[in-house]
Scaffold this active site. Structure first.
Site, PDB file in Angstrom:
ATOM      1  N   CYS A 236       0.911  -1.167  -0.009  1.00 18.31           N
ATOM      2  CA  CYS A 236      -0.031  -0.064   0.051  1.00 18.31           C
ATOM      3  C   CYS A 236       0.834   1.324   0.032  1.00 18.31           C
ATOM      4  O   CYS A 236       0.377   2.382  -0.170  1.00 18.31           O
ATOM      5  CB  CYS A 236      -1.076   0.096   1.182  1.00 18.31           C
ATOM      6  SG  CYS A 236      -2.186  -1.467   0.918  1.00 18.31           S
TER       7      CYS A 236
ATOM      8  N   HIS B   7      -3.129   7.451   1.811  1.00 18.20           N
ATOM      9  CA  HIS B   7      -3.739   6.166   1.439  1.00 18.20           C
ATOM     10  C   HIS B   7      -4.998   5.862   1.950  1.00 18.20           C
ATOM     11  O   HIS B   7      -5.262   6.257   2.983  1.00 18.20           O
ATOM     12  CB  HIS B   7      -2.700   5.077   1.898  1.00 18.20           C
ATOM     13  CG  HIS B   7      -3.132   3.696   1.699  1.00 18.20           C
ATOM     14  ND1 HIS B   7      -3.558   3.164   0.362  1.00 18.20           N
ATOM     15  CD2 HIS B   7      -3.151   2.580   2.591  1.00 18.20           C
ATOM     16  CE1 HIS B   7      -4.079   2.087   0.714  1.00 18.20           C
ATOM     17  NE2 HIS B   7      -3.671   1.673   1.921  1.00 18.20           N
TER      18      HIS B   7
ATOM     19  N   ASN C 271      -9.953  -0.100  -0.227  1.00 18.76           N
ATOM     20  CA  ASN C 271      -8.506   0.105  -0.376  1.00 18.76           C
ATOM     21  C   ASN C 271      -7.902  -0.344  -1.796  1.00 18.76           C
ATOM     22  O   ASN C 271      -7.915  -1.750  -1.768  1.00 18.76           O
ATOM     23  CB  ASN C 271      -7.955  -0.633   0.968  1.00 18.76           C
ATOM     24  CG  ASN C 271      -6.491  -0.634   1.049  1.00 18.76           C
ATOM     25  OD1 ASN C 271      -5.657  -0.435   0.193  1.00 18.76           O
ATOM     26  ND2 ASN C 271      -5.945  -1.198   2.152  1.00 18.76           N
TER      27      ASN C 271
HETATM   28  N1  ACO Z   1     -18.275  -7.944   9.483  1.00 20.26           N
HETATM   29  C1  ACO Z   1     -18.621  -8.005  10.478  1.00 20.26           C
HETATM   30  N2  ACO Z   1     -17.837  -8.630  11.528  1.00 20.26           N
HETATM   31  C2  ACO Z   1     -16.282  -8.380  11.217  1.00 20.26           C
HETATM   32  C3  ACO Z   1     -15.966  -8.253  10.098  1.00 20.26           C
HETATM   33  C4  ACO Z   1     -17.021  -8.168   9.056  1.00 20.26           C
HETATM   34  N3  ACO Z   1     -16.723  -8.026   7.880  1.00 20.26           N
HETATM   35  N4  ACO Z   1     -14.552  -8.499   9.982  1.00 20.26           N
HETATM   36  C5  ACO Z   1     -14.240  -8.789  11.171  1.00 20.26           C
HETATM   37  N5  ACO Z   1     -15.312  -8.736  12.043  1.00 20.26           N
HETATM   38  C6  ACO Z   1     -15.332  -9.094  13.525  1.00 20.26           C
HETATM   39  C7  ACO Z   1     -14.159  -9.767  13.961  1.00 20.26           C
HETATM   40  O1  ACO Z   1     -14.267 -11.082  13.743  1.00 20.26           O
HETATM   41  C8  ACO Z   1     -14.381  -9.304  15.370  1.00 20.26           C
HETATM   42  O2  ACO Z   1     -14.920 -10.019  16.141  1.00 20.26           O
HETATM   43  P1  ACO Z   1     -14.709 -10.570  17.540  1.00 20.26           P
HETATM   44  O3  ACO Z   1     -14.500  -9.323  18.414  1.00 20.26           O
HETATM   45  O4  ACO Z   1     -15.870 -11.314  17.833  1.00 20.26           O
HETATM   46  O5  ACO Z   1     -13.322 -11.274  17.388  1.00 20.26           O
HETATM   47  C9  ACO Z   1     -14.656  -7.781  15.295  1.00 20.26           C
HETATM   48  O6  ACO Z   1     -15.339  -7.713  14.041  1.00 20.26           O
HETATM   49  C10 ACO Z   1     -13.731  -6.606  15.487  1.00 20.26           C
HETATM   50  O7  ACO Z   1     -12.632  -6.956  14.602  1.00 20.26           O
HETATM   51  P2  ACO Z   1     -11.287  -5.971  14.600  1.00 20.26           P
HETATM   52  O8  ACO Z   1     -10.365  -6.336  13.315  1.00 20.26           O
HETATM   53  O9  ACO Z   1     -10.906  -5.579  16.140  1.00 20.26           O
HETATM   54  O10 ACO Z   1     -12.029  -4.793  14.035  1.00 20.26           O
HETATM   55  P3  ACO Z   1     -11.576  -3.220  13.816  1.00 20.26           P
HETATM   56  O11 ACO Z   1     -12.264  -2.205  14.272  1.00 20.26           O
HETATM   57  O12 ACO Z   1      -9.977  -3.220  14.161  1.00 20.26           O
HETATM   58  O13 ACO Z   1     -11.378  -3.097  12.191  1.00 20.26           O
HETATM   59  C11 ACO Z   1     -10.249  -2.984  10.165  1.00 20.26           C
HETATM   60  C12 ACO Z   1     -11.035  -3.982  11.431  1.00 20.26           C
HETATM   61  C13 ACO Z   1     -11.168  -2.315   9.273  1.00 20.26           C
HETATM   62  C14 ACO Z   1      -9.574  -4.108   9.188  1.00 20.26           C
HETATM   63  C15 ACO Z   1      -9.187  -2.088  10.902  1.00 20.26           C
HETATM   64  O14 ACO Z   1      -8.577  -2.927  11.776  1.00 20.26           O
HETATM   65  C16 ACO Z   1      -8.382  -1.622   9.580  1.00 20.26           C
HETATM   66  O15 ACO Z   1      -8.638  -0.929   8.945  1.00 20.26           O
HETATM   67  N6  ACO Z   1      -7.104  -1.942   9.920  1.00 20.26           N
HETATM   68  C17 ACO Z   1      -5.889  -1.309   9.182  1.00 20.26           C
HETATM   69  C18 ACO Z   1      -5.828  -1.879   7.721  1.00 20.26           C
HETATM   70  C19 ACO Z   1      -4.712  -1.260   6.889  1.00 20.26           C
HETATM   71  O16 ACO Z   1      -4.473  -0.080   6.993  1.00 20.26           O
HETATM   72  N7  ACO Z   1      -3.988  -2.143   6.180  1.00 20.26           N
HETATM   73  C20 ACO Z   1      -2.876  -1.416   5.580  1.00 20.26           C
HETATM   74  C21 ACO Z   1      -2.941  -1.480   4.313  1.00 20.26           C
HETATM   75  S1  ACO Z   1      -3.566  -2.784   3.453  1.00 20.26           S
HETATM   76  C22 ACO Z   1      -1.997  -3.338   2.438  1.00 20.26           C
HETATM   77  O17 ACO Z   1      -0.888  -3.140   2.628  1.00 20.26           O
HETATM   78  C23 ACO Z   1      -2.322  -4.520   1.803  1.00 20.26           C
END
Ligand code: ACO
Length: 323
Positions: A114, A250, A280
């Site tokens: 990314c 990004h 993304n």
């Molecule tokens: N629908 C419903 N629930 C979901 C989903 C979904 N699509 N996906 C995950 N959950 C659940 C999880 O299982 C978890 O449940 P649990 O508490 O029972 O275990 C709960 O939701 C919370 O999950 P988290 O991962 O803690 O959620 P978070 O608030 O962190 O959001 C997200 C997730 C959107 C992925 C966020 O962490 C994020 O944006 N992270 C950074 C991503 C990023 O910037 N990546 C770098 C660039 S990508 C690259 O380089 C290719």
């Protein structure tokens, strides 16, 4: 006299197929509400069969050439940032070179996930400043839909496909921050964090593995590292946060975008946001946002722009330029 790499043209391409969040409710235990509130994403574009990374890169490149009023024969080099190349080799950039009908110069890919576009733009700047090339086509292009595990709700709802391109051209500057062009760059990586975000198994020839991400762990690193790299680049450029006209970040998650802007002391009114429409798109997200920002009339010649990105590696960085 200081040599500057000045952005002359910006363009993009998005596949026609738009998929709304609600579509995932049919196949996964997820909701439109969860995706919107956790990521800010509402829809994304997916490439159709046969619509490859290099094909989308070519269409974005043509749009950027049109915007610059240049022909492909004016270009000395092509740098493509991608983690989803058509083939393991040759590079997507050389495939783009052939499809554009460019018979001279050189082309290569940059792989920093990314953060790829920021890395590619910093490399293009170095090529111009060192005298290796006068005009460089810098493209971010991705088909992340091809490395999604569609059974994994924690990743498959977050990514999209697309391509964006800019052309930078050598111009003389004064060395002051009032110059047009790239004023400073800052690149970082820390390979110890590989397990937070990677593609498992296979090769990149169509039998590749799936993207795996510990999203909440990546999130923890994102705001702090993005604000720090942006500050480093701004300090090198000799500019302060109140001089910034636009942050073009990004586009991974609206909460990361907001948190970083807050830490940078830049109001959200000065941030280009496209994550709701594109998801993304990894290395394509910043040039896509630049292109949408320019087409909407927000980004204007002379504006001071800060780009920042983080992704797999971990790799992160920032480029500060005056449009
Ligand atoms: N629908 C419903 N629930 C979901 C989903 C979904 N699509 N996906 C995950 N959950 C659940 C999880 O299982 C978890 O449940 P649990 O508490 O029972 O275990 C709960 O939701 C919370 O999950 P988290 O991962 O803690 O959620 P978070 O608030 O962190 O959001 C997200 C997730 C959107 C992925 C966020 O962490 C994020 O944006 N992270 C950074 C991503 C990023 O910037 N990546 C770098 C660039 S990508 C690259 O380089 C290719």
């Amino acid at each position: 006299m200081t040599i500057r790499a000045v952005v002359r043209g910006i363009g993009h391409y998005l596949p026609e197929n738009v998929v709304e969040n609600a579509a995932f409710e049919k196949t996964l235990d997820t909701t439109d509400e969860w995706i919107r509130s956790r990521s800010g994403i509402e829809r994304r574009h997916f490439a159709s069969e046969g619509e490859t990374t290099s094909r989308m890169a070519v269409l974005a490149a043509k749009a950027a050439l049109d915007d610059a009023g240049m022909a492909v024969s004016d270009v000395d080099a092509i740098v493509v940032a991608t983690s989803t190349p058509d083939l393991t080799f040759p590079s997507s950039a050389s495939m783009v070179q052939a499809q554009l009908g460019m018979e001279r110069g050189f082309a290569f890919d940059v792989q920093a996930v990314c953060a790829g576009f920021v890395y590619a733009l910093a490399n293009a700047n170095a090529l111009v400043v060192s005298g290796q090339a006068d005009r460089v086509l810098v493209i971010g292009a991705e088909t992340f839909s091809r490395i999604m595990d569609w059974k994994d709700r924690s990743t498959s709802v977050l990514f999209g496909d697309g391509a964006g391109a800019v052309i930078v051209e050598k111009q003389d500057g004064t060395g002051q921050s009032s110059d047009r062009g790239i004023l400073a760059t800052d690149l970082n990586s820390d390979g110890r964090f590989k397990d937070l975000l990677y593609v498992d198994g296979g090769t990149s020839t169509g039998t590749t593995g799936y993207l795996r991400m510990q999203g909440n762990q990546v999130f923890r690193h994102a705001v702090e590292k993005l604000a720090a790299t942006a500050q480093t680049a701004m300090t090198r450029a000799g500019v302060t946060h109140d001089e910034v006209d636009w942050v073009v970040p990004h586009q991974a998650n609206i909460r990361i975008i907001q948190g970083t802007a807050k830490k940078m002391n830049v109001p959200m009114e000065k941030v280009i946001v496209t994550v709701q429409n594109h998801g993304n798109t990894s290395a394509a997200s910043i040039p896509l946002a630049l292109s949408v920002g320019k087409q909407s009339g927000k980004l204007k010649t002379g504006d001071l722009i800060v780009t920042e990105a983080i992704g797999g590696g971990l790799a992160w960085g920032s480029v500060v330029f005056r449009l």
